[in-house]
Design an enzyme around this catalytic site. Structure first.
Site, PDB file in Angstrom:
ATOM      1  N   LYS A  19      39.245  33.469  29.046  1.00  0.00           N
ATOM      2  CA  LYS A  19      40.244  32.525  28.488  1.00  0.00           C
ATOM      3  C   LYS A  19      40.946  31.816  29.627  1.00  0.00           C
ATOM      4  O   LYS A  19      40.940  32.288  30.767  1.00  0.00           O
ATOM      5  CB  LYS A  19      41.281  33.276  27.634  1.00  0.00           C
ATOM      6  CG  LYS A  19      42.058  34.415  28.327  1.00  0.00           C
ATOM      7  CD  LYS A  19      43.288  33.998  29.094  1.00  0.00           C
ATOM      8  CE  LYS A  19      44.045  35.202  29.674  1.00  0.00           C
ATOM      9  NZ  LYS A  19      45.009  34.825  30.738  1.00  0.00           N
ATOM     10  N   PRO A  62      35.326  36.436  36.911  1.00  0.00           N
ATOM     11  CA  PRO A  62      35.988  37.077  38.055  1.00  0.00           C
ATOM     12  C   PRO A  62      37.120  38.010  37.606  1.00  0.00           C
ATOM     13  O   PRO A  62      37.749  37.757  36.568  1.00  0.00           O
ATOM     14  CB  PRO A  62      36.552  35.897  38.845  1.00  0.00           C
ATOM     15  CG  PRO A  62      35.752  34.714  38.430  1.00  0.00           C
ATOM     16  CD  PRO A  62      35.345  34.969  37.001  1.00  0.00           C
ATOM     17  N   ALA A  68      41.841  37.589  37.944  1.00  0.00           N
ATOM     18  CA  ALA A  68      41.754  36.135  38.016  1.00  0.00           C
ATOM     19  C   ALA A  68      42.696  35.441  37.044  1.00  0.00           C
ATOM     20  O   ALA A  68      42.946  34.251  37.166  1.00  0.00           O
ATOM     21  CB  ALA A  68      40.319  35.709  37.715  1.00  0.00           C
ATOM     22  N   GLY A  69      43.185  36.188  36.018  1.00  0.00           N
ATOM     23  CA  GLY A  69      43.954  35.538  34.950  1.00  0.00           C
ATOM     24  C   GLY A  69      43.047  34.946  33.889  1.00  0.00           C
ATOM     25  O   GLY A  69      43.476  34.142  33.060  1.00  0.00           O
ATOM     26  N   LEU A  70      41.765  35.337  33.898  1.00  0.00           N
ATOM     27  CA  LEU A  70      40.799  34.822  32.927  1.00  0.00           C
ATOM     28  C   LEU A  70      40.578  35.787  31.769  1.00  0.00           C
ATOM     29  O   LEU A  70      39.753  35.517  30.882  1.00  0.00           O
ATOM     30  CB  LEU A  70      39.458  34.528  33.626  1.00  0.00           C
ATOM     31  CG  LEU A  70      39.497  33.386  34.649  1.00  0.00           C
ATOM     32  CD1 LEU A  70      38.221  33.374  35.494  1.00  0.00           C
ATOM     33  CD2 LEU A  70      39.663  32.030  33.949  1.00  0.00           C
ATOM     34  N   GLY A  71      41.265  36.922  31.775  1.00  0.00           N
ATOM     35  CA  GLY A  71      41.255  37.817  30.606  1.00  0.00           C
ATOM     36  C   GLY A  71      39.966  38.602  30.412  1.00  0.00           C
ATOM     37  O   GLY A  71      39.736  39.110  29.312  1.00  0.00           O
ATOM     38  N   GLY A  72      39.140  38.719  31.439  1.00  0.00           N
ATOM     39  CA  GLY A  72      37.838  39.375  31.279  1.00  0.00           C
ATOM     40  C   GLY A  72      37.952  40.799  30.738  1.00  0.00           C
ATOM     41  O   GLY A  72      37.268  41.156  29.768  1.00  0.00           O
ATOM     42  N   SER A 120      40.421  42.238  29.091  1.00  0.00           N
ATOM     43  CA  SER A 120      40.954  42.253  27.724  1.00  0.00           C
ATOM     44  C   SER A 120      39.884  41.822  26.728  1.00  0.00           C
ATOM     45  O   SER A 120      39.772  42.377  25.628  1.00  0.00           O
ATOM     46  CB  SER A 120      42.146  41.300  27.600  1.00  0.00           C
ATOM     47  OG  SER A 120      43.182  41.697  28.472  1.00  0.00           O
ATOM     48  N   ASP A 132      47.032  41.343  26.127  1.00  0.00           N
ATOM     49  CA  ASP A 132      46.187  40.163  25.855  1.00  0.00           C
ATOM     50  C   ASP A 132      45.034  40.446  24.908  1.00  0.00           C
ATOM     51  O   ASP A 132      44.303  39.533  24.533  1.00  0.00           O
ATOM     52  CB  ASP A 132      45.555  39.653  27.168  1.00  0.00           C
ATOM     53  CG  ASP A 132      46.499  38.757  27.940  1.00  0.00           C
ATOM     54  OD1 ASP A 132      47.564  38.413  27.408  1.00  0.00           O
ATOM     55  OD2 ASP A 132      46.146  38.416  29.082  1.00  0.00           O
TER      56      ASP A 132
HETATM   57  O1  C5P Z   1      49.775  44.696  28.939  1.00  0.00           O
HETATM   58  P1  C5P Z   1      49.023  44.680  30.207  1.00  0.00           P
HETATM   59  O2  C5P Z   1      48.452  46.025  30.572  1.00  0.00           O
HETATM   60  O3  C5P Z   1      47.992  43.607  30.295  1.00  0.00           O
HETATM   61  O4  C5P Z   1      50.094  44.332  31.313  1.00  0.00           O
HETATM   62  C1  C5P Z   1      49.983  44.678  32.679  1.00  0.00           C
HETATM   63  C2  C5P Z   1      51.382  44.700  33.276  1.00  0.00           C
HETATM   64  O5  C5P Z   1      51.925  43.370  33.283  1.00  0.00           O
HETATM   65  C3  C5P Z   1      52.367  45.531  32.513  1.00  0.00           C
HETATM   66  O6  C5P Z   1      52.351  46.866  32.930  1.00  0.00           O
HETATM   67  C4  C5P Z   1      53.691  44.862  32.836  1.00  0.00           C
HETATM   68  O7  C5P Z   1      54.134  45.282  34.100  1.00  0.00           O
HETATM   69  C5  C5P Z   1      53.313  43.402  32.960  1.00  0.00           C
HETATM   70  N1  C5P Z   1      53.553  42.642  31.715  1.00  0.00           N
HETATM   71  C6  C5P Z   1      54.846  42.251  31.397  1.00  0.00           C
HETATM   72  N2  C5P Z   1      55.079  41.525  30.253  1.00  0.00           N
HETATM   73  C7  C5P Z   1      54.068  41.168  29.451  1.00  0.00           C
HETATM   74  C8  C5P Z   1      52.731  41.542  29.761  1.00  0.00           C
HETATM   75  C9  C5P Z   1      52.514  42.283  30.899  1.00  0.00           C
HETATM   76  O8  C5P Z   1      55.802  42.562  32.127  1.00  0.00           O
HETATM   77  N3  C5P Z   1      54.321  40.436  28.367  1.00  0.00           N
END
Ligand code: C5P
Length: 293
Positions: A14, A103, A106-110, A112, A145
């Site tokens: 994404k 990658p 990357a912020g591409l959500g792979g 998730s 995500d």
């Molecule tokens: O939910 P996820 O495991 O993808 O998030 C990774 C880390 O990013 C969380 O442990 C938290 O530190 C931070 N995060 C956040 N607020 C969000 C999503 C993620 O602070 N809405």
């Protein structure tokens, strides 16, 4: 005769067309508003039901990522299947062969996307009969995500990311992704973020996306993490400028980084820009793809 149960699935990445962080919550997460679209760049996943064990085999398109992939038991796919068995009492196993093209960090959500795919495929192959609501509950216990990838198309996501509302994007947009030779940790990027005094509104972009057409200029894209990333490395401002010089109508970082994308009037324009930039950024990966529904 037993017929082995097998599924082959593409697990798409994404991009975030908009990402604003509103406030820090008491549970340590952040309240946000983001607009996400799936992209045609996808990992390939092959699922085979086993008697009882979980097995994950990973290969990567990039030598960088091959070294950085988490060990099988720490991988989100493995943890997702394990959680699903815990919640349902199912004792069946699964072998997952993952070919990673998206990658990592990357912020591409792979990761998730892989987790959401694993949830849906295991629900079907293990014949668990979980409802979308029950799948979303498990998804939210594993990451913020994942719920987006359970929904059918582009969405605006709120809360910590798990409140997903589908939106319409009038047409698919050609993209050039540029992955630098370093990833960024989501948790570290949230920790380094400066919260806005006046959060940006998503409403302009939502209206624009309903009628957007090539050449895709004047979209109200935004990513709050961009200023955090620019404080950490001059690469982000450089690639932004170079993508625009190479013909992008807009360019932005996706998610908490580190991948950057440019939107181009056409796929051939994106390929031409990749060819132009590749010599000046030999340590970056360039990938042409599109937003998809
Ligand atoms: O939910 P996820 O495991 O993808 O998030 C990774 C880390 O990013 C969380 O442990 C938290 O530190 C931070 N995060 C956040 N607020 C969000 C999503 C993620 O602070 N809405």
């Amino acid at each position: 005769m037993t017929i082995s149960k097998i599924r082959q699935v593409e697990s798409p990445g994404k991009i975030n067309l908009f990402l604003e962080v509103l406030r820090r919550r008491e549970d340590g997460y952040h309240e946000l508003v983001t607009v996400m679209s799936r992209i045609s760049l996808a990992d390939h996943m092959n699922f085979t039901v086993l008697d009882n064990r979980l097995e994950l085999n990973q290969t990567s398109a990039s030598a960088n990522d091959a070294n950085a992939l988490p060990a099988a038991e720490q991988n989100l796919i493995y943890r997702t299947l394990d959680r699903l068995r815990d919640r349902t009492g199912c004792s069946l196993g699964m072998r997952v062969d993952l070919i990673k093209r998206i990658p990592i960090q990357a912020g591409l959500g792979g990761a998730s996307s892989n987790a959401a795919t694993a949830l849906c495929v295991a629900n079907e192959l293990w014949e668990l009969g979980l409802t979308p609501r029950e799948l979303a509950d498990i998804a939210n216990s594993l990451g913020s995500d994942i719920a987006f990838f359970l929904s059918p198309g582009p969405s605006v996501c709120r809360g910590r990311g798990e409140i997903v509302e589908p939106i319409s994007i009038a047409t698919s947009m050609p993209l050039l992704l540029v992955m630098p030779p370093f990833g960024l940790s989501t948790a570290a990027m949230f920790a380094a973020l400066r919260l806005p005094e006046e959060p940006r509104s998503v409403e302009h972009l939502l209206a624009e996306l309903q009628t957007v057409r090539a050449p895709f200029g004047n979209l109200s894209l935004f990513n709050r993490f961009e200023e955090t990333a620019r404080r950490q490395s001059p690469w982000f401002a450089t690639i932004h400028r170079r993508l625009l010089d190479a013909g992008a109508v807009a360019a932005q970082m996706t998610g908490s980084g580190s991948c950057y994308f440019g939107i181009f009037p056409s796929e051939s324009d994106a390929h031409a820009a990749a060819a132009r930039l590749a010599t000046d950024f030999p340590d970056c990966r360039f990938m042409v793809c599109r937003t998809i529904d």
